[in-house]
Design an enzyme around this catalytic site. Structure first.
Site, PDB file in Angstrom:
ATOM      1  NE  ARG A 115     -22.131  55.980 -22.384  1.00 30.06           N
ATOM      2  CZ  ARG A 115     -23.333  56.234 -22.909  1.00 30.06           C
ATOM      3  NH1 ARG A 115     -23.997  55.295 -23.538  1.00 30.06           N
ATOM      4  NH2 ARG A 115     -23.881  57.424 -22.802  1.00 30.06           N
TER       5      ARG A 115
ATOM      6  CB  ILE B  95     -24.186  58.268 -27.410  1.00 31.94           C
ATOM      7  CG1 ILE B  95     -24.082  56.817 -26.933  1.00 31.94           C
ATOM      8  CG2 ILE B  95     -23.510  59.154 -26.402  1.00 31.94           C
ATOM      9  CD1 ILE B  95     -22.601  56.348 -26.798  1.00 31.94           C
ATOM     10  CB  SER B  96     -29.410  56.651 -25.309  1.00 25.32           C
ATOM     11  OG  SER B  96     -30.065  56.723 -26.548  1.00 25.32           O
ATOM     12  CD  GLN B  97     -29.864  58.923 -18.255  1.00 23.63           C
ATOM     13  OE1 GLN B  97     -30.905  59.188 -18.863  1.00 23.63           O
ATOM     14  NE2 GLN B  97     -29.742  58.995 -16.961  1.00 23.63           N
ATOM     15  N   PRO B  98     -26.571  55.997 -20.405  1.00 24.28           N
ATOM     16  CG  PRO B  98     -24.426  55.803 -19.465  1.00 24.28           C
ATOM     17  CD  PRO B  98     -25.457  56.813 -19.877  1.00 24.28           C
TER      18      PRO B  98
END
Ligand code: SAH
Length: 218
Positions: free
Chosen positions: A35, A61-64
């Protein structure tokens, strides 16, 4: 170069498995995709934190956990062709590239698309195709899609996305107001479309013809 393998293992254990994600293929993909390499170097130390990270042009970038949840809801199979709307960093596309035969991802900001394309090439993905354009209209040249996912929110499900779903296809996207949404899961059987709602979420807006009007901050 640092691999961040230990950080990635911790991310999967405490943010993803601990919150109920069970799909083994999704978990494996999240364990293997680096990531941090989708972020500028000065942000690498935030890459495995429990939050979204800024990537420029007012985007994130979205939260995992959200990536894992949406990917699990999508139920991607190996033979699938997938459309990812809102490429952003390219991280979600990479996760999909691990799970599906072919991924098309579309981004409205050319510079974000170019950076994502470069990162995906550097990592060796040959089944992911990055396009620039208005993803609220889908990406007709490669339709139909077994799966469609959007990481930006719409006031209502864009009709072109439903129309580009293959028979038996599935679409996951956030729908609601500018500031709060629910994940919607749509499925297609012939000309019938069925919807179910998942959890409340907050995403950046999907800006385009079948989305919101406006522009992003620079
Ligand atoms: N999936 C991304 C998260 C991106 S955030 C990742 O893994 O990093 C949402 C992205 O959608 C932003 O990059 C934004 O520019 C893009 N976007 C917004 N409206 C769009 C549209 N109509 N078509 C394509 N991309 C759009």
């Amino acid at each position: 170069m640092e691999s961040y393998q230990a950080e990635r293992e911790r991310m999967v254990k405490y943010q993803i498995e601990a919150r109920g994600i069970k799909d083994k293929r999704v978990i494996k993909a999240m364990q293997s995709v680096p990531r941090h390499l989708f972020l500028p170097k000065e942000s690498w130390s935030y890459a495995y934190g429990d939050s979204p990270v800024r990537i420029g042009r007012g985007q994130t970038i979205s939260q995992p956990y959200i990536v894992a949840l949406m990917t699990e809801l999508l139920e991607v199979q190996e033979a699938h062709r997938v459309l990812d709307v809102g490429t952003g960093s390219g991280y979600q596309a990479a996760i999909l590239g691990e799970l599906a035969a072919e991924v098309h991802t579309i981004e409205r900001h050319p510079e974000l698309a170019e950076t994502a394309r470069q990162h995906l090439i550097d990592l060796g993905y040959q089944n992911i195709h990055v396009h620039v354009g208005d993803g609220t209209l889908g990406y007709p040249p490669a339709a139909f899609y077994d799966r469609i996912i959007a990481a930006a929110s719409a006031p209502r499900v864009p009709d072109p996305l439903l129309q580009q779903l293959a028979e038996g296809g599935r679409l996951v996207l956030p729908v609601g107001s500018r500031f709060s949404q629910h994940l919607e899961v749509w499925t297609r059987q012939g000309e019938k479309f069925k919807k179910s709602n998942s959890i409340p979420v907050v995403f950046v807006p999907l800006i385009g013809e079948a989305g919101w009007d406006g522009d992003d901050p620079d």
